[in-house]
Design a protein around this motif. Structure first.
Motif, PDB file in Angstrom:
ATOM      1  N   ALA A  46       0.830  -1.205   0.000  1.00 36.11           N
ATOM      2  CA  ALA A  46       0.000   0.000   0.000  1.00 36.11           C
ATOM      3  C   ALA A  46       0.866   1.257   0.000  1.00 36.11           C
ATOM      4  CB  ALA A  46      -0.917  -0.006   1.220  1.00 36.11           C
ATOM      5  N   LYS A  47       0.479   2.197  -0.820  1.00 29.55           N
ATOM      6  CA  LYS A  47       1.127   3.498  -0.850  1.00 29.55           C
ATOM      7  C   LYS A  47       0.046   4.546  -0.660  1.00 29.55           C
ATOM      8  CE  LYS A  47       4.823   1.936  -3.950  1.00 29.55           C
ATOM      9  NZ  LYS A  47       5.482   2.125  -5.271  1.00 29.55           N
ATOM     10  N   LEU A  48      -0.094   4.994   0.565  1.00 27.60           N
ATOM     11  CA  LEU A  48      -1.158   5.929   0.897  1.00 27.60           C
ATOM     12  C   LEU A  48      -0.732   7.352   0.575  1.00 27.60           C
ATOM     13  CD1 LEU A  48      -2.263   4.483   4.363  1.00 27.60           C
ATOM     14  CD2 LEU A  48      -2.819   3.683   2.054  1.00 27.60           C
ATOM     15  N   LYS A  49      -1.664   8.113   0.066  1.00 26.69           N
ATOM     16  CA  LYS A  49      -1.399   9.524  -0.230  1.00 26.69           C
ATOM     17  C   LYS A  49      -1.581  10.309   1.067  1.00 26.69           C
ATOM     18  CE  LYS A  49      -2.937  13.368  -3.120  1.00 26.69           C
ATOM     19  NZ  LYS A  49      -1.563  13.790  -3.444  1.00 26.69           N
ATOM     20  N   ILE A  50      -0.446  10.719   1.652  1.00 28.51           N
ATOM     21  CA  ILE A  50      -0.476  11.387   2.956  1.00 28.51           C
ATOM     22  C   ILE A  50      -0.664  12.892   2.815  1.00 28.51           C
ATOM     23  CG2 ILE A  50       0.749  11.751   5.110  1.00 28.51           C
ATOM     24  CD1 ILE A  50      -0.032   8.853   4.583  1.00 28.51           C
ATOM     25  N   GLU A  51       0.039  13.484   1.880  1.00 24.67           N
ATOM     26  CA  GLU A  51      -0.010  14.940   1.735  1.00 24.67           C
ATOM     27  C   GLU A  51      -1.436  15.405   1.437  1.00 24.67           C
ATOM     28  OE1 GLU A  51       2.067  18.505  -0.919  1.00 24.67           O
ATOM     29  OE2 GLU A  51       2.625  16.408  -1.237  1.00 24.67           O
ATOM     30  N   SER A  52      -1.920  16.302   2.259  1.00 25.84           N
ATOM     31  CA  SER A  52      -3.268  16.877   2.122  1.00 25.84           C
ATOM     32  C   SER A  52      -4.374  15.831   2.251  1.00 25.84           C
ATOM     33  CB  SER A  52      -3.416  17.613   0.776  1.00 25.84           C
ATOM     34  OG  SER A  52      -2.461  18.631   0.663  1.00 25.84           O
ATOM     35  N   ALA A  53      -4.065  14.690   2.862  1.00 32.06           N
ATOM     36  CA  ALA A  53      -5.086  13.645   3.011  1.00 32.06           C
ATOM     37  C   ALA A  53      -6.156  14.044   4.021  1.00 32.06           C
ATOM     38  CB  ALA A  53      -4.433  12.334   3.440  1.00 32.06           C
ATOM     39  N   ILE A  54      -5.737  14.725   5.074  1.00 32.78           N
ATOM     40  CA  ILE A  54      -6.665  15.143   6.128  1.00 32.78           C
ATOM     41  C   ILE A  54      -7.032  16.603   5.915  1.00 32.78           C
ATOM     42  CG2 ILE A  54      -7.032  15.362   8.604  1.00 32.78           C
ATOM     43  CD1 ILE A  54      -6.701  12.483   7.628  1.00 32.78           C
ATOM     44  N   ARG A  55      -8.274  16.844   5.592  1.00 28.16           N
ATOM     45  CA  ARG A  55      -8.733  18.199   5.296  1.00 28.16           C
ATOM     46  C   ARG A  55      -9.730  18.669   6.357  1.00 28.16           C
ATOM     47  NH1 ARG A  55      -7.407  19.681   0.117  1.00 28.16           N
ATOM     48  NH2 ARG A  55      -6.677  18.006  -1.267  1.00 28.16           N
ATOM     49  N   THR A  56      -9.340  19.705   7.078  1.00 25.47           N
ATOM     50  CA  THR A  56     -10.229  20.264   8.103  1.00 25.47           C
ATOM     51  C   THR A  56     -11.137  21.338   7.522  1.00 25.47           C
ATOM     52  OG1 THR A  56      -8.602  21.955   8.719  1.00 25.47           O
ATOM     53  CG2 THR A  56      -8.514  19.847   9.908  1.00 25.47           C
ATOM     54  N   GLU A  57     -10.831  21.771   6.314  1.00 21.72           N
ATOM     55  CA  GLU A  57     -11.608  22.811   5.636  1.00 21.72           C
ATOM     56  C   GLU A  57     -11.582  24.126   6.398  1.00 21.72           C
ATOM     57  OE1 GLU A  57     -15.497  21.308   4.618  1.00 21.72           O
ATOM     58  OE2 GLU A  57     -14.712  19.296   4.259  1.00 21.72           O
ATOM     59  N   PHE A  58     -10.582  24.287   7.283  1.00 21.23           N
ATOM     60  CA  PHE A  58     -10.426  25.486   8.118  1.00 21.23           C
ATOM     61  C   PHE A  58     -11.701  25.777   8.917  1.00 21.23           C
ATOM     62  CE2 PHE A  58      -7.681  26.078   4.391  1.00 21.23           C
ATOM     63  CZ  PHE A  58      -6.452  26.129   5.032  1.00 21.23           C
ATOM     64  N   ASN A  59     -12.477  24.749   9.146  1.00 22.61           N
ATOM     65  CA  ASN A  59     -13.759  24.923   9.823  1.00 22.61           C
ATOM     66  C   ASN A  59     -14.137  23.580  10.446  1.00 22.61           C
ATOM     67  OD1 ASN A  59     -15.640  27.049  10.241  1.00 22.61           O
ATOM     68  ND2 ASN A  59     -17.123  25.968   8.983  1.00 22.61           N
ATOM     69  N   LEU A  60     -13.383  23.184  11.471  1.00 23.61           N
ATOM     70  CA  LEU A  60     -13.521  21.833  12.009  1.00 23.61           C
ATOM     71  C   LEU A  60     -14.777  21.701  12.862  1.00 23.61           C
ATOM     72  CD1 LEU A  60     -12.262  19.065  11.998  1.00 23.61           C
ATOM     73  CD2 LEU A  60     -10.906  19.707  13.977  1.00 23.61           C
ATOM     74  N   SER A  61     -15.895  21.586  12.179  1.00 22.80           N
ATOM     75  CA  SER A  61     -17.178  21.345  12.839  1.00 22.80           C
ATOM     76  C   SER A  61     -17.260  19.891  13.271  1.00 22.80           C
ATOM     77  CB  SER A  61     -18.322  21.652  11.876  1.00 22.80           C
ATOM     78  OG  SER A  61     -18.270  20.750  10.765  1.00 22.80           O
TER      79      SER A  61
END
Length: 215
Positions: A120-135
């Motif tokens: 497995a080669k997971l795409k780490i960069e920008s994988a987690i997006r908080t959308e600058f609005n972590l509701s």
């Protein structure tokens, strides 16, 4: 920062990430508590966006560190739970759905059929997006994407959305908001509880190897 491949490396990274935030939130509480009456409201208003920043920053970074750890385990796609496989094959799936080119569709299907046995080669960069609005909704999506059960957090979703995020947005947009120092202290304690809980959940997931499909 070096790549995270071992449990000790992940543990130390999470400890460091949480520790400095814990100290700064403690300092915010002290500043609010010791401010003169005239300045106390200003101190609270300044502290809430910082508190929100720690909420968003820790969830994003801790989740990314966990993904990096999983990526460093040299597992095949077939050995990983589906939520992690998505980080490696999502682009391929999107190509399959959107492409009208038969060659692209065929190559994508061949990948999904044959290469799931590959490492497995997971795409780490920008994988987690908080959308600058972590509701609470965005948080739930992030947690679910790395296999963290959100049921225990649901009782505090209103606090996340109203007491923290909504207040931060009002302040960030230059609107007046009256929050007392005691209310801030309670909010800070609740956010620290959430951060500590998320850290513990990730640590437990690693210890129990819950990222594996056989877990």
């Amino acid at each position: 920062m070096s790549k995270i491949r071992t449990i000790d490396q992940l543990q130390n990274t999470l400890d460091s990430e949480f520790s400095w935030r814990l100290k700064e939130i403690a300092n915010l509480k002290i500043v609010v508590r010791t401010s003169e009456n005239m300045n106390k409201k200003t101190a609270v208003r300044a502290a809430i966006p910082l508190l929100y920043g720690h909420w968003e920053g820790f969830v994003k970074n801790a989740s990314t560190y966990y993904l990096e750890f999983v990526n460093g385990q040299s597992l095949t796609y077939k050995e990983l739970k589906s939520c992690f496989v998505v980080f490696g094959v999502k682009r391929k799936i999107n190509d399959l759905v959107s492409s009208k080119n038969s060659n692209v569709s065929i190559s994508t299907l061949e990948f999904l059929r044959d290469e799931l046995n590959e490492r497995a080669k997971l795409k780490i960069e920008s994988a987690i997006r908080t959308e600058f609005n972590l509701s609470s909704k965005v948080f739930s999506n992030i947690a679910n994407s790395i296999g963290i059960d959100t049921q225990a957090y649901e009782a505090r979703y209103h606090l996340i959305d109203e007491s923290l995020l909504n207040r931060r947005n009002h302040i960030a947009h230059g609107e007046y908001l009256d929050v007392d120092s005691e209310g801030f202290r309670e909010l800070a304690d609740e956010i620290l509880f959430l951060l500590r809980s998320y850290k513990t959940d990730i640590e437990n997931a690693v210890s129990l190897e819950e990222y594996k499909i056989s877990a």
